[in-house]
Design an enzyme around this catalytic site. Structure first.
Site, PDB file in Angstrom:
ATOM      1  CB  CYS A  35      -0.913  -0.114   1.141  1.00  0.00           C
ATOM      2  SG  CYS A  35      -2.428   1.075   0.795  1.00  0.00           S
ATOM      3  CG  HIS A  43      -3.216  -2.848   4.316  1.00  0.00           C
ATOM      4  ND1 HIS A  43      -2.144  -2.537   4.678  1.00  0.00           N
ATOM      5  CD2 HIS A  43      -3.924  -2.077   3.617  1.00  0.00           C
ATOM      6  CE1 HIS A  43      -1.945  -1.396   4.199  1.00  0.00           C
ATOM      7  NE2 HIS A  43      -2.979  -0.961   3.499  1.00  0.00           N
TER       8      HIS A  43
HETATM    9  N1  GLN Z   1      -1.951   7.009   2.266  1.00  0.00           N
HETATM   10  C1  GLN Z   1      -2.115   6.131   1.120  1.00  0.00           C
HETATM   11  C2  GLN Z   1      -3.377   6.171   0.477  1.00  0.00           C
HETATM   12  O1  GLN Z   1      -4.300   6.702   1.012  1.00  0.00           O
HETATM   13  C3  GLN Z   1      -1.698   4.565   1.548  1.00  0.00           C
HETATM   14  C4  GLN Z   1      -2.797   4.037   2.505  1.00  0.00           C
HETATM   15  C5  GLN Z   1      -2.353   2.898   3.256  1.00  0.00           C
HETATM   16  O2  GLN Z   1      -1.266   2.570   3.153  1.00  0.00           O
HETATM   17  N2  GLN Z   1      -3.305   1.958   3.447  1.00  0.00           N
HETATM   18  O3  GLN Z   1      -3.600   5.886  -0.535  1.00  0.00           O
END
Ligand code: GLN
Length: 251
Positions: free
Chosen positions: A93, A192
């Site tokens: 992510c 995740h």
């Molecule tokens: N901040 C990034 C987004 O909102 C990644 C989010 C995350 O790692 N879950 O796309």
């Protein structure tokens, strides 16, 4: 044998249980009598990717990404060279986004990435729906299941291989059906969950890639009883299928 895992910024980039990926790798090595060290690499720490057999980086909110980006940027050339040399990486992510060229965050600020993946991520702004939910992706490692929660939309350059094709969920951008990215033994993904405990084939692929890069191509992994992992995987797929039956969503 011993697997040396470097976990980048585990105190900062650790959303939605991504630390579980390091736990799964260590447990799957231990169940086979393979040593495994997991070294946290914090901002400012000395770290040579040549001393690692596998690199992990988890997800983070925009502010965490801004916090680690300058340090990660300084490590970019060495990480790119190591990936070209076959270093296995799992970037999840926010970590995945920073392993692309850049992430334009929810405020329109551009956070530079290290360009391991030929990809760019753009957040459509705070008014846009986030890409949230259970997700199932068809990959060369088989079916992979997890959970996604991201605002950024990632677009792969022509020729950049995706990690897989979305069967259920949003994936990179909710438009083109791609999820994640792969370059050599480096995998970027939005999944995740944490990802590896319920996707044992992928976990073992990363372990084997790291051990073979260090000890040679003859290395094999003894099979494990993955009945618990497979039950967790099936539950994640069912969750995605239930969600898919709900009223349609817009990315
Ligand atoms: N901040 C990034 C987004 O909102 C990644 C989010 C995350 O790692 N879950 O796309």
């Amino acid at each position: 044998m011993e697997l040396r895992v470097a976990h980048l910024y585990p105190d900062v980039m650790n959303l939605y249980g991504d630390r579980g990926n390091a736990i799964a790798i260590r447990a799957r090595c231990a169940r086979r009598g393979i040593g495994c060290t997991v070294r946290p690499v914090a901002i400012g720490d000395r770290f040579d990717p040549g001393d690692a057999d596998l690199v992990l980086i988890g997800g983070g909110q925009d502010r965490e990404q801004r916090r680690v980006a300058p340090d990660l940027l300084a490590r970019g050339p060495a990480l790119r060279e190591a990936v070209e040399g076959g270093l296995p990486v799992l970037a999840v992510c926010g970590g995945f986004q920073l392993f692309g060229h850049r992430y334009v965050d929810h405020e329109g600020g551009s956070i530079p990435g290290i360009g391991v993946f030929d990809a760019e991520t753009r957040h459509p702004g705070p008014a846009a729906d986030r890409c949230i939910g259970d997700i199932v992706v068809e990959t060369r490692f088989g079916e992979v299941a997890g959970f996604e929660n991201h605002g950024g939309r990632t677009y792969l350059a022509p020729g950049q291989e995706p990690f897989g094709r979305v069967r259920l969920g949003y994936g990179n951008n909710g438009e083109d059906g791609t999820e994640g990215a792969v370059r050599g033994n480096a995998i970027g993904t939005y999944l995740h969950g944490s990802l590896l405990p319920k996707n044992p084939v992928l976990a073992d692929w990363l372990i084997l890639a790291g051990l073979r890069r260090r000890y040679g191509p003859a290395v094999e992994l003894a099979p494990l009883d993955d009945s618990a992992e497979e039950r967790a995987h099936a539950a994640a797929v069912r969750a995605a299928e239930r969600r898919a039956r709900r009223p349609s969503r817009t990315a």
